[in-house]
Design a protein around this motif. Structure first.
Motif, mmCIF file in Angstrom:
data_model
loop_
_atom_site.group_PDB
_atom_site.id
_atom_site.type_symbol
_atom_site.label_atom_id
_atom_site.label_comp_id
_atom_site.label_asym_id
_atom_site.label_seq_id
_atom_site.Cartn_x
_atom_site.Cartn_y
_atom_site.Cartn_z
ATOM 1 N N ILE A 55 48.140 42.262 43.221
ATOM 2 C CA ILE A 55 46.776 42.342 42.695
ATOM 3 C C ILE A 55 46.276 40.947 42.341
ATOM 4 O O ILE A 55 45.141 40.588 42.650
ATOM 5 C CB ILE A 55 46.707 43.260 41.455
ATOM 6 N N ARG A 56 47.135 40.147 41.712
ATOM 7 C CA ARG A 56 46.723 38.795 41.330
ATOM 8 C C ARG A 56 46.409 37.944 42.561
ATOM 9 O O ARG A 56 45.434 37.192 42.576
ATOM 10 C CB ARG A 56 47.798 38.154 40.458
ATOM 11 N N VAL A 57 47.210 38.065 43.609
ATOM 12 C CA VAL A 57 46.956 37.324 44.849
ATOM 13 C C VAL A 57 45.664 37.822 45.498
ATOM 14 O O VAL A 57 44.857 37.025 45.976
ATOM 15 C CB VAL A 57 48.155 37.451 45.819
ATOM 16 N N THR A 58 45.471 39.122 45.525
ATOM 17 C CA THR A 58 44.246 39.680 46.099
ATOM 18 C C THR A 58 43.026 39.179 45.337
ATOM 19 O O THR A 58 42.015 38.811 45.942
ATOM 20 C CB THR A 58 44.294 41.224 46.091
ATOM 21 N N PHE A 59 43.126 39.150 44.013
ATOM 22 C CA PHE A 59 42.026 38.636 43.200
ATOM 23 C C PHE A 59 41.713 37.191 43.586
ATOM 24 O O PHE A 59 40.550 36.832 43.815
ATOM 25 C CB PHE A 59 42.360 38.730 41.705
ATOM 26 N N ALA A 60 42.737 36.353 43.686
ATOM 27 C CA ALA A 60 42.525 34.948 44.044
ATOM 28 C C ALA A 60 41.891 34.823 45.428
ATOM 29 O O ALA A 60 40.963 34.024 45.625
ATOM 30 C CB ALA A 60 43.848 34.187 43.988
ATOM 31 N N ASN A 61 42.363 35.607 46.375
ATOM 32 C CA ASN A 61 41.793 35.574 47.729
ATOM 33 C C ASN A 61 40.331 36.023 47.739
ATOM 34 O O ASN A 61 39.504 35.449 48.442
ATOM 35 C CB ASN A 61 42.618 36.423 48.690
ATOM 36 N N LEU A 62 40.026 37.047 46.966
ATOM 37 C CA LEU A 62 38.641 37.517 46.884
ATOM 38 C C LEU A 62 37.728 36.462 46.249
ATOM 39 O O LEU A 62 36.586 36.287 46.666
ATOM 40 C CB LEU A 62 38.565 38.824 46.101
ATOM 41 N N MET A 63 38.262 35.745 45.270
ATOM 42 C CA MET A 63 37.453 34.712 44.630
ATOM 43 C C MET A 63 37.250 33.509 45.545
ATOM 44 O O MET A 63 36.235 32.812 45.446
ATOM 45 C CB MET A 63 38.072 34.285 43.298
ATOM 46 N N GLU A 64 38.190 33.283 46.449
ATOM 47 C CA GLU A 64 37.992 32.234 47.446
ATOM 48 C C GLU A 64 36.776 32.573 48.318
ATOM 49 O O GLU A 64 35.973 31.705 48.659
ATOM 50 C CB GLU A 64 39.236 32.090 48.310
ATOM 51 N N GLU A 65 36.650 33.847 48.626
ATOM 52 C CA GLU A 65 35.538 34.296 49.467
ATOM 53 C C GLU A 65 34.224 34.392 48.699
ATOM 54 O O GLU A 65 33.177 33.956 49.170
ATOM 55 C CB GLU A 65 35.886 35.656 50.076
ATOM 56 N N HIS A 66 34.263 34.969 47.486
ATOM 57 C CA HIS A 66 33.026 35.274 46.760
ATOM 58 C C HIS A 66 32.618 34.203 45.752
ATOM 59 O O HIS A 66 31.473 34.193 45.313
ATOM 60 C CB HIS A 66 33.136 36.647 46.086
ATOM 61 N N GLN A 67 33.531 33.366 45.332
ATOM 62 C CA GLN A 67 33.268 32.194 44.480
ATOM 63 C C GLN A 67 32.431 32.512 43.236
ATOM 64 O O GLN A 67 31.347 31.951 43.041
ATOM 65 C CB GLN A 67 32.623 31.093 45.312
ATOM 66 N N TRP A 68 32.960 33.381 42.395
ATOM 67 C CA TRP A 68 32.291 33.697 41.144
ATOM 68 C C TRP A 68 32.556 32.573 40.137
ATOM 69 O O TRP A 68 33.712 32.289 39.816
ATOM 70 C CB TRP A 68 32.811 34.991 40.549
ATOM 71 N N PRO A 69 31.527 31.964 39.577
ATOM 72 C CA PRO A 69 31.742 30.929 38.560
ATOM 73 C C PRO A 69 32.475 31.460 37.328
ATOM 74 O O PRO A 69 33.256 30.731 36.707
ATOM 75 C CB PRO A 69 30.322 30.488 38.189
ATOM 76 N N ASP A 70 32.259 32.731 36.994
ATOM 77 C CA ASP A 70 32.908 33.305 35.816
ATOM 78 C C ASP A 70 34.386 33.604 36.044
ATOM 79 O O ASP A 70 35.077 34.039 35.128
ATOM 80 C CB ASP A 70 32.173 34.552 35.328
ATOM 81 N N ALA A 71 34.911 33.354 37.221
ATOM 82 C CA ALA A 71 36.334 33.574 37.504
ATOM 83 C C ALA A 71 37.143 32.281 37.464
ATOM 84 O O ALA A 71 38.354 32.314 37.623
ATOM 85 C CB ALA A 71 36.499 34.227 38.869
ATOM 86 N N ILE A 72 36.485 31.158 37.218
ATOM 87 C CA ILE A 72 37.182 29.867 37.261
ATOM 88 C C ILE A 72 38.331 29.809 36.265
ATOM 89 O O ILE A 72 39.443 29.391 36.611
ATOM 90 C CB ILE A 72 36.186 28.706 37.052
ATOM 91 N N ASP A 73 38.104 30.224 35.033
ATOM 92 C CA ASP A 73 39.176 30.176 34.028
ATOM 93 C C ASP A 73 40.360 31.050 34.430
ATOM 94 O O ASP A 73 41.517 30.663 34.262
ATOM 95 C CB ASP A 73 38.659 30.600 32.651
#
Length: 101
Positions: A55-73
């Motif tokens: 799940i953590r890897v999937t989250f990171a991969n999704l954020m690479e694609e969608h680039q949410w600023p609120d996910a940076i931390d």
């Protein structure tokens, strides 16, 4: 459920984020991230703390694609992730894999 495209699909997928099987949680995350509103993002960013490395890897991969600023931390925290990716319940000993960071 996704194929049926039910009117309350989003709320059902949010419930699936708490399912005991990581595969269900992972698919719910994959389906919810692209359609999430800004208000719903914090609930999905919480997936970065899931006990399952998948799940953590999937989250990171999704954020690479969608680039949410609120996910940076959350992504910075994942860089420090030292939890073992290998299953504790494997029938035979396996090599440790620290693949999230």
């Amino acid at each position: 459920m996704v194929l049926a495209d039910l009117p309350d699909m989003s709320s059902e997928l949010k419930k699936a984020l708490k399912h005991k099987r990581y595969m269900v949680r992972r698919e719910a995350l994959r389906r919810l991230v692209p359609i999430a509103t800004v208000e719903e993002r914090s609930e999905l960013v919480a997936a970065s703390h899931d006990h399952s490395a998948d799940i953590r890897v999937t989250f990171a991969n999704l954020m690479e694609e969608h680039q949410w600023p609120d996910a940076i931390d959350a992504l910075i925290d994942l860089l420090k992730d030292t939890r073992d990716f290998a299953s504790q319940l494997a029938p035979a000993p396996s090599w440790s894999r620290y693949g999230v960071a």
